[in-house]
Write a protein that holds these residues in place. Structure first.
Motif, short mmCIF file in Angstrom:
data_model
loop_
_atom_site.label_atom_id
_atom_site.label_comp_id
_atom_site.label_asym_id
_atom_site.label_seq_id
_atom_site.Cartn_x
_atom_site.Cartn_y
_atom_site.Cartn_z
N ASP A 136 7.86 -8.31 0.79
CA ASP A 136 8.80 -7.24 0.46
C ASP A 136 9.89 -7.13 1.51
OD1 ASP A 136 7.64 -5.91 -1.98
OD2 ASP A 136 5.89 -5.88 -0.66
N PRO A 137 11.04 -6.54 1.15
CA PRO A 137 12.14 -6.44 2.11
C PRO A 137 11.76 -5.76 3.42
CG PRO A 137 12.93 -5.93 -0.09
CD PRO A 137 11.44 -6.07 -0.20
N TRP A 138 10.91 -4.74 3.35
CA TRP A 138 10.57 -4.04 4.58
C TRP A 138 9.59 -4.82 5.46
CZ3 TRP A 138 9.83 -1.19 -0.13
CH2 TRP A 138 8.58 -1.37 -0.73
N ASP A 139 9.11 -5.95 4.94
CA ASP A 139 8.25 -6.80 5.76
C ASP A 139 9.03 -7.60 6.80
OD1 ASP A 139 5.92 -6.10 4.47
OD2 ASP A 139 6.02 -7.75 3.03
N VAL A 140 10.33 -7.76 6.61
CA VAL A 140 11.08 -8.70 7.44
C VAL A 140 12.32 -8.08 8.07
CG1 VAL A 140 10.25 -10.77 6.27
CG2 VAL A 140 12.23 -9.56 5.35
N THR A 141 12.37 -6.75 8.09
CA THR A 141 13.50 -6.08 8.72
C THR A 141 13.03 -4.75 9.29
OG1 THR A 141 15.77 -5.26 8.34
CG2 THR A 141 14.20 -4.93 6.57
N PRO A 142 13.66 -4.24 10.33
CA PRO A 142 13.19 -2.97 10.90
C PRO A 142 13.37 -1.78 9.97
CG PRO A 142 14.54 -4.17 12.48
CD PRO A 142 14.69 -4.88 11.17
N GLU A 143 14.34 -1.85 9.04
CA GLU A 143 14.63 -0.70 8.19
C GLU A 143 13.74 -0.67 6.95
OE1 GLU A 143 18.81 -2.19 9.55
OE2 GLU A 143 16.94 -3.10 8.85
N LEU A 155 6.61 -6.23 11.68
CA LEU A 155 7.46 -5.25 11.01
C LEU A 155 6.82 -4.51 9.85
CD1 LEU A 155 10.70 -7.44 11.02
CD2 LEU A 155 10.26 -5.46 12.47
N ARG A 156 5.73 -5.01 9.27
CA ARG A 156 5.17 -4.34 8.10
C ARG A 156 4.68 -2.94 8.46
NH1 ARG A 156 1.14 -7.11 3.86
NH2 ARG A 156 3.13 -7.53 2.84
N THR A 157 4.98 -2.01 7.60
CA THR A 157 4.51 -0.64 7.80
C THR A 157 3.69 -0.24 6.59
OG1 THR A 157 5.22 1.61 8.33
CG2 THR A 157 6.55 0.41 6.73
N GLY A 158 3.15 0.97 6.62
CA GLY A 158 2.29 1.40 5.53
C GLY A 158 2.74 2.72 4.93
N GLY A 159 2.18 3.05 3.83
CA GLY A 159 2.47 4.29 3.14
C GLY A 159 1.83 4.26 1.77
N ASP A 160 1.19 5.38 1.37
CA ASP A 160 0.48 5.41 0.09
C ASP A 160 1.42 5.17 -1.07
OD1 ASP A 160 -1.83 5.97 1.44
OD2 ASP A 160 -1.70 8.15 1.14
N TYR A 161 2.70 5.47 -0.89
CA TYR A 161 3.65 5.32 -1.99
C TYR A 161 4.33 3.95 -2.01
CZ TYR A 161 7.21 5.99 1.58
OH TYR A 161 7.99 5.84 2.69
N LEU A 162 4.06 3.12 -0.99
CA LEU A 162 4.66 1.79 -0.92
C LEU A 162 3.75 0.79 -1.62
CD1 LEU A 162 5.90 1.76 2.78
CD2 LEU A 162 7.26 2.19 0.72
N VAL A 163 4.27 0.18 -2.67
CA VAL A 163 3.50 -0.79 -3.44
C VAL A 163 3.91 -2.19 -3.00
CG1 VAL A 163 2.94 -1.65 -5.74
CG2 VAL A 163 3.35 0.81 -5.39
#
Length: 283
Positions: free
Chosen positions: A156-163, A143-151
């Motif tokens: 993190d919450p977005w590591d364990v959920t699709p949203e 589930l982990r995604t990337g983005g230059d603005y994501l610290v």
């Protein structure tokens, strides 16, 4: 990939398989006993000899009978073939909180993932389902995604959920758990079970009513001699208004189902419901 399921799994399993794009042709169905439990001696043949990745979905609480798969026997068989084992415990997983009922969940700690609902047992609103994965690394890999603005700060919450963004769905479940505490959840589970046992014992005393399973948890399913009588009784119960039961199909026959889940249901409510059903069945 193949997904191995019991004959009496919940329909949400098939739906999840479709969401994943796996397809119905890759669902392997293992026969179940009269209570809806997967037959352990049928699992190994169903797994086969191929080297395809396998997911085995077991069940803690069949939606009609409340029966629990024998996970202590099933999980080792699945793990011996390298399968990922998931336990669908929508309402049954909560049995683990009760000293009296936790034997139903013995062996489930060996699974790889579990799911449960808070709305069915903690009585919080819908949209408080929980997916629990043994190893956080598996959730992150999926589930982990990337983005230059994501610290990233750890898990993190977005590591364990699709949203990437979502409202705080966990707050009602946390509040219920914080309010009840471990002992309060156990007392709630045992009260739901006591209500189911009382309902079943009362139904067994009503002429023409047949119980369809052993009441081991919180579900009670029954019927009358014919499908027509069963359907008519269900409609009459709803029209009379004392309680709500849902219609069901079990082994090709019409049935009526009581699912004990409300914290507010009392022994007096059970007696009132039984009195209403007794009167309606006689009519």
């Amino acid at each position: 990939m193949r997904v191995v399921v019991g004959a009496d799994r919940h329909g949400s399993i098939d739906r999840a398989v479709r969401f994943l794009g796996i397809g119905r042709a890759d669902i392997v169905v293992v026969p179940a006993d009269d209570e809806g439990r997967m037959l352990p001696d049928q699992l190994e043949p169903a797994l086969g000899e191929s080297e395809e990745p396998l997911i085995v979905c077991l069940q803690a609480g069949e939606v009609h009978t409340g029966a629990f798969d024998d996970v202590a026997a099933l999980i080792p068989i699945a793990h011996d073939r390298g399968a990922w084992v998931h336990v669908d415990g929508a309402f049954g997983l909560w049995a683990a909180t009760s000293p009296r009922l936790r034997h139903l969940t013995a062996g489930m700690e060996a699974a790889d993932s579990w799911a449960t609902d808070a709305h069915k047992t903690l009585n919080v609103p819908y949209d408080c389902g929980m997916a629990i994965v043994r190893d956080p690394a598996d959730s992150i890999a999926a589930l982990r995604t990337g983005g230059d603005y994501l610290v990233y700060t750890g898990l993190d919450p977005w590591d364990v959920t699709p949203e990437l963004s979502r409202r705080a769905r966990g707050v009602p479940a946390w509040a219920a758990l914080r309010s009840l505490g471990r002992a309060g959840v156990a007392e709630l589970i045992e009260r739901l079970h006591d209500n189911a046992v009382a309902m079943a014992e009362g139904l067994a005393q009503i002429d023409g009513i047949e119980l369809l399973h052993e009441v081991g948890y919180t579900q009670v399913m029954f019927r009358m001699p014919s499908d027509e009588q069963t359907t008519a009784l269900g409609a009459a119960i709803l029209a009379e208004g004392t309680a709500v039961v849902t219609g069901a199909q079990w082994r090709g026959r019409a049935a009526l189902r009581c699912a004990m889940s409300s914290w507010a249901t009392s022994p007096a409510d059970i007696e009132r419901t039984l009195a209403a059903i007794r009167s309606l069945a006689a009519a």
